[in-house]
Design a protein around this motif. Structure first.
Motif, PDB file in Angstrom:
ATOM      1  N   TYR A  31       0.820  -1.201   0.000  1.00  0.00           N
ATOM      2  CA  TYR A  31       0.000   0.000   0.000  1.00  0.00           C
ATOM      3  C   TYR A  31       0.858   1.257   0.000  1.00  0.00           C
ATOM      4  CZ  TYR A  31      -4.476  -2.249   0.723  1.00  0.00           C
ATOM      5  OH  TYR A  31      -5.621  -2.974   0.541  1.00  0.00           O
ATOM      6  N   TYR A  35      -1.278  12.076   0.656  1.00  0.00           N
ATOM      7  CA  TYR A  35      -2.088  12.956   1.489  1.00  0.00           C
ATOM      8  C   TYR A  35      -1.700  14.405   1.222  1.00  0.00           C
ATOM      9  CZ  TYR A  35      -3.059   8.953   4.620  1.00  0.00           C
ATOM     10  OH  TYR A  35      -3.451   7.752   5.162  1.00  0.00           O
ATOM     11  N   LEU A  45      -6.724  12.307   2.505  1.00  0.00           N
ATOM     12  CA  LEU A  45      -6.257  11.308   1.554  1.00  0.00           C
ATOM     13  C   LEU A  45      -6.673  11.688   0.140  1.00  0.00           C
ATOM     14  CD1 LEU A  45      -4.919   8.500   1.198  1.00  0.00           C
ATOM     15  CD2 LEU A  45      -7.212   7.526   1.426  1.00  0.00           C
ATOM     16  N   TYR A  48      -4.719   6.410  -3.244  1.00  0.00           N
ATOM     17  CA  TYR A  48      -3.879   5.364  -2.718  1.00  0.00           C
ATOM     18  C   TYR A  48      -3.848   4.193  -3.680  1.00  0.00           C
ATOM     19  CZ  TYR A  48      -8.065   2.908  -0.937  1.00  0.00           C
ATOM     20  OH  TYR A  48      -9.259   2.257  -0.819  1.00  0.00           O
ATOM     21  N   PHE A  90       2.215  14.648   1.606  1.00  0.00           N
ATOM     22  CA  PHE A  90       2.916  13.521   2.202  1.00  0.00           C
ATOM     23  C   PHE A  90       2.580  12.235   1.470  1.00  0.00           C
ATOM     24  CE2 PHE A  90       5.060  15.202   5.768  1.00  0.00           C
ATOM     25  CZ  PHE A  90       4.298  16.255   6.247  1.00  0.00           C
ATOM     26  N   GLU A  96      -0.964  -4.669   4.282  1.00  0.00           N
ATOM     27  CA  GLU A  96      -2.364  -5.026   4.045  1.00  0.00           C
ATOM     28  C   GLU A  96      -3.192  -4.954   5.319  1.00  0.00           C
ATOM     29  OE1 GLU A  96      -0.162  -7.086   0.738  1.00  0.00           O
ATOM     30  OE2 GLU A  96       0.181  -6.619   2.854  1.00  0.00           O
ATOM     31  N   ASN A  97      -2.593  -5.300   6.456  1.00  0.00           N
ATOM     32  CA  ASN A  97      -3.393  -5.310   7.682  1.00  0.00           C
ATOM     33  C   ASN A  97      -3.485  -3.944   8.332  1.00  0.00           C
ATOM     34  OD1 ASN A  97      -0.902  -4.991   8.786  1.00  0.00           O
ATOM     35  ND2 ASN A  97      -0.901  -6.887   9.946  1.00  0.00           N
ATOM     36  N   GLN A  98      -2.989  -2.920   7.653  1.00  0.00           N
ATOM     37  CA  GLN A  98      -3.191  -1.538   8.083  1.00  0.00           C
ATOM     38  C   GLN A  98      -2.667  -1.265   9.491  1.00  0.00           C
ATOM     39  OE1 GLN A  98      -4.736   0.915   5.928  1.00  0.00           O
ATOM     40  NE2 GLN A  98      -4.123  -0.755   4.603  1.00  0.00           N
ATOM     41  N   ASP A  99      -1.616  -1.979   9.893  1.00  0.00           N
ATOM     42  CA  ASP A  99      -1.202  -1.781  11.269  1.00  0.00           C
ATOM     43  C   ASP A  99      -0.419  -0.492  11.466  1.00  0.00           C
ATOM     44  OD1 ASP A  99       1.709  -4.007  11.431  1.00  0.00           O
ATOM     45  OD2 ASP A  99       1.033  -2.613   9.914  1.00  0.00           O
ATOM     46  N   THR A 100       0.218   0.003  10.439  1.00  0.00           N
ATOM     47  CA  THR A 100       0.968   1.253  10.577  1.00  0.00           C
ATOM     48  C   THR A 100       1.173   1.843   9.194  1.00  0.00           C
ATOM     49  OG1 THR A 100       2.180   0.321  12.455  1.00  0.00           O
ATOM     50  CG2 THR A 100       3.118   2.283  11.445  1.00  0.00           C
ATOM     51  N   GLN A 101       1.261   3.150   9.138  1.00  0.00           N
ATOM     52  CA  GLN A 101       1.701   3.811   7.915  1.00  0.00           C
ATOM     53  C   GLN A 101       3.014   4.521   8.197  1.00  0.00           C
ATOM     54  OE1 GLN A 101      -1.203   6.275   5.955  1.00  0.00           O
ATOM     55  NE2 GLN A 101      -2.628   4.588   5.679  1.00  0.00           N
ATOM     56  N   TYR A 102       3.912   4.447   7.218  1.00  0.00           N
ATOM     57  CA  TYR A 102       5.213   5.088   7.333  1.00  0.00           C
ATOM     58  C   TYR A 102       5.244   6.254   6.360  1.00  0.00           C
ATOM     59  CZ  TYR A 102       6.539   0.879   9.810  1.00  0.00           C
ATOM     60  OH  TYR A 102       6.588  -0.152  10.714  1.00  0.00           O
ATOM     61  N   PHE A 103       5.625   7.419   6.882  1.00  0.00           N
ATOM     62  CA  PHE A 103       5.510   8.640   6.105  1.00  0.00           C
ATOM     63  C   PHE A 103       6.849   9.134   5.579  1.00  0.00           C
ATOM     64  CE2 PHE A 103       1.166  10.129   6.523  1.00  0.00           C
ATOM     65  CZ  PHE A 103       0.677   9.259   7.470  1.00  0.00           C
ATOM     66  N   GLY A 104       6.787   9.759   4.405  1.00  0.00           N
ATOM     67  CA  GLY A 104       7.921  10.476   3.883  1.00  0.00           C
ATOM     68  C   GLY A 104       8.039  11.848   4.521  1.00  0.00           C
TER      69      GLY A 104
END
Lengths: 112, 114
Positions: A31, A35, A45, A48, A90, A96-104
């Motif tokens: 994913y 944003y 958002l 995506y 951003f 897939e399990n949406q546990d965290t998003q890592y941002f630039g």
């Protein structure tokens, strides 16, 4: 370590101009997200994707196109930039399990 | 509809004081809950996350948050703040199954006075 990079970091264009914002992730995440961040609105958002060639519409897609060319690369395109698109953009990646998003680190865009 | 509300746009506290940043969510189902921090001129960094189990979760730099299901809240706390905690804090919610998006609050800007 997980990494999301964005380029350029700053961009100035004129109304009607053509802008491409680039994002690359080395997290092997399926994913990726674009944003925009504006005062009083938080993060909203735009688009995506859950894989190369896939594109999903987010909450504020008008005026934006996006393309996911590889698992690593996700581009945001503004084909006719308008002053209302002046913002901080951003990119993020996630699993897939949406546990965290890592941002630039973000791209600051100014449309004159 | 899913949403996250952070009722305080700005919070100012003195160094060494305790802190609570409020977050309430609306989500149809069991959510994943997150707090992110954004330091000046940087992207968002994960502070902590809650999936299930103990409703009090510990994060980095002494932060913790408590999930209160009956109140649909996930407030962030810290016992003693430092000037370096000055930043913008975002609460977020996502689904715990399936392909769902993250929903972010509008953020709370924290200023710690030395």
């Amino acid at each position: 370590e997980a990494a999301v990079t964005q380029s350029p970091r700053n961009k100035v264009t004129v109304t009607g101009g053509n802008v491409t914002l680039s994002c690359r992730q080395t997290n092997s995440h399926n994913y990726m997200y674009w944003y925009r961040q504006d005062t009083g609105h938080g993060l909203r958002l735009i688009h995506y994707s859950y894989g190369a060639g896939n594109l999903q519409i987010g909450d504020v897609p008008d005026g934006y196109k996006a393309t996911r060319t590889t698992q690593e690369d996700f581009f945001l395109l503004l084909e006719l930039a308008s002053p209302s698109q002046t913002s901080l953009y951003f990119c993020a990646s996630g699993t897939e399990n949406q546990d965290t998003q890592y941002f630039g680190p973000g791209t600051r865009l100014l449309v004159l | 509809a899913q949403s996250v509300t952070q009722p305080d746009a700005r919070v100012t506290v003195s160094e060494g004081a305790s802190l609570q940043l409020r977050c309430k969510y609306s989500y149809s189902g069991t959510p994943y809950l997150f707090w992110y921090v954004q330091y000046p001129r940087q992207g968002l960094q994960l502070l902590l996350k809650y999936y299930s189990g103990d409703p009090v979760v510990q994060g980095v730099n002494g932060f913790e948050a408590e999930f209160i299901k009956s109140n649909s809240s996930f407030h962030l706390r810290k016992a003693s703040v430092h000037w370096s905690d000055s930043a913008v804090y975002f609460c977020a919610v996502s689904a715990n199954t399936g392909y769902q998006n993250f929903y972010f609050g509008k953020g709370t800007s924290l200023t710690v006075i030395p």
